[in-house]
Design a protein around this motif. Sequence first.
Motif, mmCIF file in Angstrom:
data_model
loop_
_atom_site.group_PDB
_atom_site.id
_atom_site.type_symbol
_atom_site.label_atom_id
_atom_site.label_comp_id
_atom_site.label_asym_id
_atom_site.label_seq_id
_atom_site.Cartn_x
_atom_site.Cartn_y
_atom_site.Cartn_z
ATOM 1 N N SER A 181 -34.916 5.565 -1.115
ATOM 2 C CA SER A 181 -35.061 4.209 -0.582
ATOM 3 C C SER A 181 -35.401 4.209 0.906
ATOM 4 N N ILE A 182 -35.132 5.333 1.585
ATOM 5 C CA ILE A 182 -35.450 5.436 3.009
ATOM 6 C C ILE A 182 -36.959 5.351 3.240
ATOM 7 N N HIS A 183 -37.746 5.437 2.178
ATOM 8 C CA HIS A 183 -39.196 5.331 2.311
ATOM 9 C C HIS A 183 -39.589 3.981 2.914
ATOM 10 N N TYR A 184 -38.736 2.985 2.748
ATOM 11 C CA TYR A 184 -38.982 1.690 3.380
ATOM 12 C C TYR A 184 -39.085 1.855 4.890
ATOM 13 N N VAL A 185 -38.213 2.686 5.463
ATOM 14 C CA VAL A 185 -38.229 2.919 6.901
ATOM 15 C C VAL A 185 -39.528 3.612 7.306
ATOM 16 N N LEU A 186 -39.911 4.616 6.540
ATOM 17 C CA LEU A 186 -41.159 5.338 6.828
ATOM 18 C C LEU A 186 -42.347 4.382 6.850
ATOM 19 N N GLN A 187 -42.430 3.535 5.845
ATOM 20 C CA GLN A 187 -43.560 2.606 5.760
ATOM 21 C C GLN A 187 -43.534 1.572 6.885
ATOM 22 N N GLN A 188 -42.345 1.117 7.247
ATOM 23 C CA GLN A 188 -42.228 0.141 8.325
ATOM 24 C C GLN A 188 -42.644 0.752 9.659
ATOM 25 N N LEU A 189 -42.234 1.997 9.897
ATOM 26 C CA LEU A 189 -42.624 2.670 11.130
ATOM 27 C C LEU A 189 -44.136 2.843 11.197
ATOM 28 N N GLU A 190 -44.733 3.236 10.078
ATOM 29 C CA GLU A 190 -46.189 3.380 10.041
ATOM 30 C C GLU A 190 -46.882 2.067 10.383
ATOM 31 N N SER A 191 -46.381 0.971 9.811
ATOM 32 C CA SER A 191 -46.996 -0.330 10.063
ATOM 33 C C SER A 191 -46.818 -0.763 11.516
ATOM 34 N N ASP A 192 -45.798 -0.218 12.181
ATOM 35 C CA ASP A 192 -45.559 -0.533 13.585
ATOM 36 C C ASP A 192 -46.275 0.437 14.527
ATOM 37 N N GLY A 193 -47.063 1.347 13.948
ATOM 38 C CA GLY A 193 -47.836 2.271 14.762
ATOM 39 C C GLY A 193 -47.111 3.530 15.179
ATOM 40 N N ILE A 194 -45.941 3.807 14.579
ATOM 41 C CA ILE A 194 -45.192 5.035 14.881
ATOM 42 C C ILE A 194 -45.648 6.128 13.908
ATOM 43 N N PRO A 195 -46.153 7.254 14.395
ATOM 44 C CA PRO A 195 -46.602 8.319 13.488
ATOM 45 C C PRO A 195 -45.434 8.976 12.770
ATOM 46 N N VAL A 196 -45.598 9.239 11.487
ATOM 47 C CA VAL A 196 -44.544 9.849 10.673
ATOM 48 C C VAL A 196 -45.130 10.982 9.843
ATOM 49 N N LYS A 197 -44.255 11.872 9.392
ATOM 50 C CA LYS A 197 -44.655 12.910 8.450
ATOM 51 C C LYS A 197 -43.474 13.249 7.559
ATOM 52 N N GLN A 198 -43.775 13.740 6.367
ATOM 53 C CA GLN A 198 -42.741 14.122 5.408
ATOM 54 C C GLN A 198 -42.653 15.638 5.319
ATOM 55 N N CYS A 199 -41.431 16.133 5.241
ATOM 56 C CA CYS A 199 -41.190 17.556 5.007
ATOM 57 C C CYS A 199 -40.553 17.690 3.629
ATOM 58 N N PRO A 200 -41.231 18.324 2.668
ATOM 59 C CA PRO A 200 -40.733 18.364 1.297
ATOM 60 C C PRO A 200 -39.503 19.249 1.137
ATOM 61 N N GLY A 201 -38.761 18.982 0.075
ATOM 62 C CA GLY A 201 -37.581 19.775 -0.238
ATOM 63 C C GLY A 201 -37.493 20.053 -1.723
#
Length: 232
Positions: free
Chosen positions: A108-128
Amino acid sequence: MDSVSFLSLGPGDPELLTLKAVKTLQGADVVLIPATRSAEGKLVSRARDIISQWCDEDRVRLYELPMRHDSGAARGVYDSICQDVAQSFLAGQRVVVAVEGDVSIYASIHYVLQQLESDGIPVKQCPGIPSFIAAAASADLSLVSQQQRLVVLPGDADEATLQQLLQTNHVVVIMKLSQCQQVLKDFLSKNPDTVCHYFENVGTAGAFHTTVRDEICSRPMPYFSLCILFPA
């Protein structure tokens, strides 16, 4: 770090962290991790146990998630995380948001990732390592073989769906099992030939695994439980 890292911690065993995950933790200025409130009112975090070897406590920030089906309460927590992450990143800090399991699988934390992207904050995922992969390995299972297909359900399984999938050569993983445990128990009672591997707390000292039908059907299934169903 030139972006906010969403870091997958795996199922619970610190030794199942990837080398990249360890390096990311060691290089972070701020690491946000989830926590929940116990029945006694204590704030507990499996994620903190996983990362403690590689991350000093003074770099950790806990965010408390409500353990109830209240999307409004969770959304408020995630909005607060977005603000915290954005402020820290824009201040030049190396920010990691740590996620139990894998960030791409029912997180569910993916909501945060998407919101940051929409606000112009660069993000990346590290798989596990997903919990059902770790579960299969712990029981020496071949998860899928030959022409079998794998389906992962998010705790909304029903008997008709399970019946249809297993009859068409699908191996079925049910995550968030506590949300549909009675469905599983009823299904197993009506389908004695179905092989069910049941797991709790994979990768932790409290790990439990059984294929004994009576044990499965008599247990209250906790939040961190899953099962793997194989076609007969």
